[in-house]
Design an enzyme around this catalytic site. Structure first.
Site, PDB file in Angstrom:
ATOM      1  N   MET A  81      -3.628   5.553  13.390  1.00  0.00           N
ATOM      2  CA  MET A  81      -5.086   4.754  13.221  1.00  0.00           C
ATOM      3  C   MET A  81      -5.817   5.795  12.555  1.00  0.00           C
ATOM      4  O   MET A  81      -5.731   6.942  12.516  1.00  0.00           O
ATOM      5  CB  MET A  81      -5.384   4.254  14.477  1.00  0.00           C
ATOM      6  CG  MET A  81      -4.663   3.239  15.008  1.00  0.00           C
ATOM      7  SD  MET A  81      -5.183   3.239  16.809  1.00  0.00           S
ATOM      8  CE  MET A  81      -6.736   2.289  16.630  1.00  0.00           C
ATOM      9  N   HIS A  82      -7.025   5.234  12.174  1.00  0.00           N
ATOM     10  CA  HIS A  82      -8.076   5.853  11.866  1.00  0.00           C
ATOM     11  C   HIS A  82      -8.375   6.583  10.666  1.00  0.00           C
ATOM     12  O   HIS A  82      -9.301   6.650   9.934  1.00  0.00           O
ATOM     13  CB  HIS A  82      -8.591   6.969  12.861  1.00  0.00           C
ATOM     14  CG  HIS A  82      -8.550   6.548  14.210  1.00  0.00           C
ATOM     15  ND1 HIS A  82      -9.316   5.477  14.613  1.00  0.00           N
ATOM     16  CD2 HIS A  82      -7.897   7.070  15.286  1.00  0.00           C
ATOM     17  CE1 HIS A  82      -9.024   5.185  15.914  1.00  0.00           C
ATOM     18  NE2 HIS A  82      -8.150   6.085  16.440  1.00  0.00           N
ATOM     19  N   ASP A 240      -0.839   1.196  15.228  1.00  0.00           N
ATOM     20  CA  ASP A 240       0.141   1.515  16.006  1.00  0.00           C
ATOM     21  C   ASP A 240       0.105   1.313  17.599  1.00  0.00           C
ATOM     22  O   ASP A 240       1.088   0.890  18.138  1.00  0.00           O
ATOM     23  CB  ASP A 240       0.699   3.121  15.707  1.00  0.00           C
ATOM     24  CG  ASP A 240      -0.350   4.134  16.098  1.00  0.00           C
ATOM     25  OD1 ASP A 240      -1.434   3.720  16.237  1.00  0.00           O
ATOM     26  OD2 ASP A 240      -0.096   5.201  15.860  1.00  0.00           O
TER      27      ASP A 240
END
Length: 494
Positions: A81-82, A240
């Protein structure tokens, strides 16, 4: 026989899984890559390397499963992520991807947080801007690499780059978009008020789909590079942590989960988007419609054990052997503490400059003590995250916990979690849960299952016997936790 494929783009490797209509795994393949740290606080990866290793994983999983391209009907995605990937108008990568571990954006983080407060956007974003998150990294590029920003035509999250390489189009999904901190988790759309204040064009951001929605097909070019068949359907996929929940069969509210992968998290699914007013927790969209999940995400998890094995012990011993050695040591590691903050920290104390530490070393301590103390340090930190969950009023079933990731595979590490949390720890019978969750998104998109909930119930089975907490260990860890808290606070404030 027909199959779906799940591709999970992690921090240290990409994995591919083949799953049939009944949810049975035909094969799994994994290819590794590294995190680049050119400066202190930087953490980046090259998207081209992701794609190179993904192609190899696809070829290998097809060969292992003895599956022909015409048998693969759809592909789903999961990913770290991110992170921030930037493409120019010709859709070429402009710079290495800034990933979730990156800590270079403290000034940008504070600027965004101030705007969030001024605009009263907390109830929309439901998440605190933190280093390593897409919007912070994008603002950093805008202010520190203007020559890159001026050429930017598209920004995307890591897994979306892999789907772009396969299908040629650019999209994202609700579960991953929320972790960008440019997305209203409450309203499930890009937060135009924040982007306007930051003077960042909304046109940079991709359309947002449901994780199981079909958003493209494999191109001729991708067919030539991967062996997949042109026209194979691609669904949006998801973050995820959302895919991990789905792959563990958690598609309805209540179940309390712990995941120890590269990082680690405490999670639970919610029917309403509740959030911590102090913004210590994260609230994100789940894969199933009209569901959200709360998450206390630590930057440190299995990465600490990997660091110990590779950088300190410099051994080729596998994690199963290390886990077995750690099991020979008494709970509490005979007074040895490990603060697991090798990558800074977000929760329970936000501090990008936090660092790890061994405390209490003596001549008596051996390798097994050090290994166990690292496992205990991760679990104790997650226990503090669990307390943050409770303080924030996040509702869950507090009677047991479902474990996943690498931390669920080792018998000793599962026992440590049960003892530290004081709860029975269950696990599922599946493997590679995030990959499996991605494949399940494809199976729903293809209509093999009518919903995410139906797929989860049909495919995922929980092992009947949990790892029960040992009372004597529980007492030790209650005493250890108090000292661990003190050490953590002392080091955070030093």
């Amino acid at each position: 026989m027909e199959y779906v494929m799940g591709i999970d783009l992690g921090t240290s490797s990409v994995k591919a899984i083949l799953m049939d209509r009944q949810g049975r795994t035909a094969a799994v393949a994994q290819k590794e890559y590294k995190v680049e740290t050119p400066k202190t606080g930087y953490a980046q990866q090259r998207p081209q390397k992701w794609w190179q290793q993904t192609k190899l994983a696809i070829l290998e999983v097809m060969e292992r499963g003895k599956v022909m391209a015409c048998q693969v009907k759809g592909i789903g995605f999961s990913g770290q992520m991110h992170g921030l990937v930037i493409l120019d108008k010709e859709k070429n990568v402009l710079m290495p991807a800034v990933i979730w571990m990156d800590q270079r954006t403290r000034q940008e983080q504070e600027k965004i947080l101030q705007i969030v407060k001024e605009e009263r956007l907390e109830s929309q974003l439901m998440n605190r801007p933190m280093a390593g998150m897409m919007i912070c990294s994008l603002l950093w590029v805008k202010e520190h690499r203007p020559e890159i920003y001026e050429k930017a035509a598209h920004v995307m999250l890591p897994k979306d780059y892999i789907r772009f390489c396969l299908g040629g189009t650019i999209e994202t999904d609700e579960t991953d978009a929320g972790g960008s901190i440019a997305f209203s988790v409450r309203d499930r759309q890009w937060c135009t008020r924040l982007l306007k204040r930051l003077e960042i064009s909304k046109a940079l951001f991709p359309p947002v789909a449901k994780p199981y929605e079909i958003v493209g097909t494999v191109t001729k070019k991708a067919e030539e590079e991967t062996g997949l068949l042109k026209g194979t359907l691609l669904v949006a996929g998801g973050a995820d942590s959302a895919m991990q929940l789905t792959g563990n069969g958690v598609a309805s509210e209540g179940t309390l989960c712990v995941n120890i992968g590269t990082a680690s998290q405490i999670l639970t699914v919610m029917s309403k988007p509740c959030y911590d007013e102090k913004l210590r927790t994260q609230t994100l969209c789940h894969s199933a419609p009209d569901l959200w999940y709360g998450q206390c995400g630590s930057l440190n998890g299995g990465n600490t054990l990997s660091w110990l094995r590779n950088n300190v012990l410099k051994t080729t011993d596998n994690y199963q052997k290390l886990d077995k050695e750690a099991g020979m040591v008494l709970a509490g590691s005979e007074g040895l503490f490990f603060l697991p903050y090798l990558a800074g920290e977000r929760v329970p104390y936000e501090n990008p400059d936090a660092r790890g530490m061994f405390f209490g070393l003596s001549m008596r301590h051996e390798r097994a003590h050090i290994v166990r103390s690292v496992m205990e340090g991760v679990a104790l930190n997650l226990r503090m995250c669990l307390d943050v969950f409770k303080e924030a009023g996040i509702q869950a079933d507090w009677q047991s916990i479902l474990a996943s990731g690498g931390g669920a595979k080792g018998e000793t590490w599962r026992q440590i979690q049960a003892d530290v949390f004081g709860l029975p720890v269950y696990e599922t019978e599946g493997e590679e849960e995030a990959c499996a969750g991605a494949a399940m998104m494809a199976s729903v998109g293809l209509g093999w299952y009518s919903s995410v909930e139906e797929a989860a119930k049909a495919i995922v089975k929980r092992k009947p016997e949990p790892t029960e907490p040992v009372w004597e260990h529980r007492t030790v860890y209650e005493e250890t936790l108090a000292r661990f808290r003190f050490l953590t606070r002392t080091c955070q404030n030093s």
